[in-house]
Design an enzyme around this catalytic site. Structure first.
Site, mmCIF file in Angstrom:
data_model
loop_
_atom_site.group_PDB
_atom_site.id
_atom_site.type_symbol
_atom_site.label_atom_id
_atom_site.label_comp_id
_atom_site.label_asym_id
_atom_site.label_seq_id
_atom_site.Cartn_x
_atom_site.Cartn_y
_atom_site.Cartn_z
ATOM 1 N N HIS A 196 0.941 -1.309 0.089
ATOM 2 C CA HIS A 196 -0.092 0.076 -0.051
ATOM 3 C C HIS A 196 0.922 1.471 -0.236
ATOM 4 C CE1 HIS A 196 -3.921 -1.040 -0.078
ATOM 5 N NE2 HIS A 196 -3.891 -2.120 0.831
ATOM 6 N N ASP A 224 -4.928 1.831 1.946
ATOM 7 C CA ASP A 224 -5.188 1.510 3.219
ATOM 8 C C ASP A 224 -5.712 2.272 4.327
ATOM 9 O OD1 ASP A 224 -2.682 2.410 3.172
ATOM 10 O OD2 ASP A 224 -1.904 1.117 4.365
ATOM 11 N N TYR A 250 -7.410 8.117 -17.095
ATOM 12 C CA TYR A 250 -8.568 8.709 -16.348
ATOM 13 C C TYR A 250 -8.355 10.301 -16.858
ATOM 14 C CZ TYR A 250 -7.450 5.105 -13.277
ATOM 15 O OH TYR A 250 -7.577 3.837 -12.697
ATOM 16 N N GLU A 261 0.065 8.618 11.052
ATOM 17 C CA GLU A 261 -1.165 7.868 11.129
ATOM 18 C C GLU A 261 -2.128 9.005 12.215
ATOM 19 O OE1 GLU A 261 -1.225 3.196 11.031
ATOM 20 O OE2 GLU A 261 -0.706 3.985 13.447
#
Length: 399
Positions: A100, A105, A299, A373
């Site tokens: 990841h 994630d 895209y 985090e």
């Protein structure tokens, strides 16, 4: 809403653990079976109804508010990349060659946290919030957003507004990147095979040398941006791989190369595409060679709806402070969320996740990519608040 922050505090550890579990066991585009199962398990645990099977592994969580109103969708992507991780965490990838490295994630974990908090206050919600867990964002040019819509993800609940969020290592924790229009670029890709006449290195006159021809092609392609694109517009033509030749003293017959074209404006993209084919075909003709071109439209550019970018900015400043949304420049990286924005108004936002040792921060898609985090509960909180604020705004407008 103060209550939303309290509910995010309650689910904070769960957000961290979900992210670490997904990071430890990454799944590539179209293979997100276990990731999808975890999403469904958590939605069930949180009491959130869902539908699944969109684009294979996609999941749609549905939170119907206790008051009538419109519908806001929130999207997270789930897939990993074919990269061998070099970090040494207890939750580093245990799957060989998969990682990841783009933060999906974290996106999945944050949206689950958002869903938990919103479910706790569902009776206060004016309308419906959709939680869109999308597979295959990294699978350009097909992607997962288009197939999800083709599979009817919004058949029953059609969003009036949609938001997406992406971790951003270039911004410190506590800041968010929000632009009124251009956020991310269109991302086309190409593969080219040049076929000439090979021969012995000592007798080049008997062939026409696919390496020399390819060299001319690549040099000429770089003039598109420098001489055909208005300097006030943005564009990139990059060759990322080239392959040809078998031995030092043999002139090869074939050479192949591949790369990408990045733009914002559709008219610039089309001009580059036309010049690309013209340059390659005419160079091949000049050298009496053949060229096979595979050009894949990827895209589209990610262009925010100004009203909802402004709403996102207002929400971010309300909960994180007036300095939470510094001016940022757009990026030419591609993003599959763009296809949602072709059909529904909304905005794509960058969440600052830069690690404390900023000088050691690796970029997205790097085998050493890391994120702080501490930003994840903030991302969950923001998505919950912007959904509530947008629904209230839509209701106040009389629908």
């Amino acid at each position: 809403m103060k209550t939303l922050q309290l509910h995010i505090n309650d689910i904070e550890n769960d957000i961290y653990q979900i992210r670490r579990q997904l990071h430890k066991y990454p799944e590539l585009s179209g293979e997100e079976t276990n990731t999808s199962e975890l999403v469904k398990e958590k939605l069930t645990e949180y009491g959130i109804s869902y539908e699944h099977g969109f684009a294979g592994t996609g999941v749609l969580g549905v939170i119907k508010g206790g008051k009538p109103g419109k519908t806001v969708a929130l999207r997270a992507d789930m897939d990993a990349l074919p990269i061998q991780e070099t970090n040494d965490h207890y939750f580093s990838s245990e799957v060989e060659g998969k990682m990841h490295a783009c933060g999906h994630d974290a996106h999945t974990a944050m949206l689950l946290g958002t869903g938990y908090a919103l479910k706790k206050i569902e009776e206060q919600i004016e309308g419906t919030v959709l939680l869109v867990f999308q597979p295959a964002e990294e699978s350009s040019p097909i992607g997962g957003s288009g197939p999800m819509m083709e599979d009817g993800v919004f058949h029953e609940y059609k969003p009036d507004v949609i938001y997406g969020q992406h971790v951003w290592p270039g911004l410190p924790v506590g800041e968010m990147g929000i632009r009124d229009k251009e956020m991310m670029g269109a991302s086309d890709r190409f593969t080219v095979k040049v076929t000439g006449r090979g021969g012995h290195a000592s007798m080049p006159h008997e062939g026409n040398d696919a390496i020399i021809i390819t060299n001319q092609m690549i040099s000429s392609l770089q003039t598109i941006v420098s001489r055909n694109v208005n300097p006030l517009n943005s564009a990139v033509v990059t060759i990322g791989r080239i392959e040809g030749g078998d031995r030092y003293n043999v002139i090869p017959k074939e050479v192949s190369f591949e790369g990408t074209v990045r733009t914002y404006k559709p008219e610039v993209k089309e001009m580059i595409k036309k010049r690309f084919h013209t340059i390659l075909n005419q160079t091949a003709e000049a050298f009496d060679a053949e060229v096979d071109i595979e050009y894949l439209d990827g895209y589209p550019a990610t262009i925010n709806t100004p009203a909802y970018a402004q709403q996102a900015r207002k929400t971010a400043q309300r909960i994180f402070g007036e300095n939470a949304t510094p001016q940022v420049e757009p990026a030419l990286a591609g993003e599959d969320f763009s296809r949602f924005l072709l059909d529904y108004p909304g905005a794509f936002i960058w969440l600052g996740t830069q690690i404390e040792q900023a000088a050691e921060q690796k970029p997205l898609h790097d085998p050493g990519f890391q994120l702080d985090e501490k930003a994840l509960p903030m991302g969950s909180h923001f998505m919950a608040e912007v959904a509530i604020d947008t629904l209230k705004s839509l209701s106040s407008q009389g629908g």
